[in-house]
Design a protein around this motif. Structure first.
Motif, PDB file in Angstrom:
ATOM      1  N   ALA A  47     -23.527  46.457-101.969  1.00  0.00           N
ATOM      2  CA  ALA A  47     -23.042  47.800-102.286  1.00  0.00           C
ATOM      3  C   ALA A  47     -24.088  48.537-103.104  1.00  0.00           C
ATOM      4  N   CYS A  48     -23.762  49.784-103.474  1.00  0.00           N
ATOM      5  CA  CYS A  48     -24.571  50.491-104.459  1.00  0.00           C
ATOM      6  C   CYS A  48     -24.484  49.711-105.761  1.00  0.00           C
ATOM      7  N   ALA A  49     -25.564  49.641-106.492  1.00  0.00           N
ATOM      8  CA  ALA A  49     -25.594  48.835-107.707  1.00  0.00           C
ATOM      9  C   ALA A  49     -25.208  49.678-108.912  1.00  0.00           C
ATOM     10  N   ASP A  50     -24.207  49.202-109.665  1.00  0.00           N
ATOM     11  CA  ASP A  50     -23.837  49.798-110.945  1.00  0.00           C
ATOM     12  C   ASP A  50     -23.933  48.718-112.005  1.00  0.00           C
ATOM     13  N   PRO A  51     -23.709  49.039-113.291  1.00  0.00           N
ATOM     14  CA  PRO A  51     -23.888  48.022-114.338  1.00  0.00           C
ATOM     15  C   PRO A  51     -23.051  46.764-114.133  1.00  0.00           C
TER      16      PRO A  51
END
Length: 208
Positions: free
Chosen positions: A64-68
């Motif tokens: 997926a899109c990378a978040d913290p």
């Protein structure tokens, strides 16, 4: 006015330039991942494994899109069961095609937490590994029964809980909500009460 328009156009084009194409899915039965997402800045791949008595019994990879939260590593360990989370993040188009590898075995860090056995005896101790700097206690539904689990955990997992991370680990004794504390053997019943009593005045200062 012209300056405002120039800044607006610059922002729009700069945002588009930063946008990435990333793979985003759970692998299908063939092990492929073909869905494409448009992400702000980073792509990510995360592999979650469950071990029982040292043997891997479950593995799940998500992209997926990378978040913290996604771009992180951690583990929680009750002695009998262990869950590991390992992520790889990158910032070029479709760079998350490969699955993140399993989290490698980490050395003991000198910290100990209480753990429970099958007879609900929670007086035994467990040596923590790697970045497992927190002790935890949680309750899970296992075969229709409430089971209390204690052990060591990385701060990431304790801070978010298994529910927030979307980990399917209830059958292995890890509940969706965890009470966590710092300090050697702090997850005794008395130790957790003291820890949360200390948090009350701190939270009052933050809120008011």
């Amino acid at each position: 006015m012209a300056l405002h328009i120039t800044l607006l156009l610059t922002t729009v084009f700069f945002s588009k330039a930063l946008a990435l194409r990333c793979y985003g899915c759970l692998p299908d039965s063939a092990g492929s991942c073909t869905q494409i997402l448009t992400c702000p800045s980073r792509c990510g791949s995360t592999t979650t494994n469950v071990y029982v008595d040292g043997r891997k019994v479950s593995s799940n990879t998500a992209k997926a899109c990378a978040d913290p939260v996604l771009c992180a590593t951690g583990s929680m360990n009750s002695g009998q069961s262990k869950v590991t989370l390992n992520s790889q993040c990158c910032n070029t188009d479709l760079c998350n095609s490969a699955n993140a590898p399993d989290l490698p075995q980490k050395p003991l860090n000198g910290k100990k937490c209480f753990t429970c056995n099958a007879t609900t005896d929670c007086t035994r101790t467990l040596a923590c590994e790697g970045d497992e700097t927190q002790c935890f206690v949680t309750t899970a539904d296992v075969d229709g029964k409430k089971v209390t689990t204690k052990g060591c955990s990385s701060k990431l997992v304790c801070g978010n809980g298994t529910l927030a991370l979307g980990l399917p680990v209830q059958p292995y004794g890890f509940g969706p909500f965890m009470k966590c504390c710092e300090g050697n053997l702090c997850n005794s019943a008395q130790g957790l009460r003291v820890y949360f009593l200390m948090l009350v005045p701190l939270l009052s200062l933050i809120v008011f």
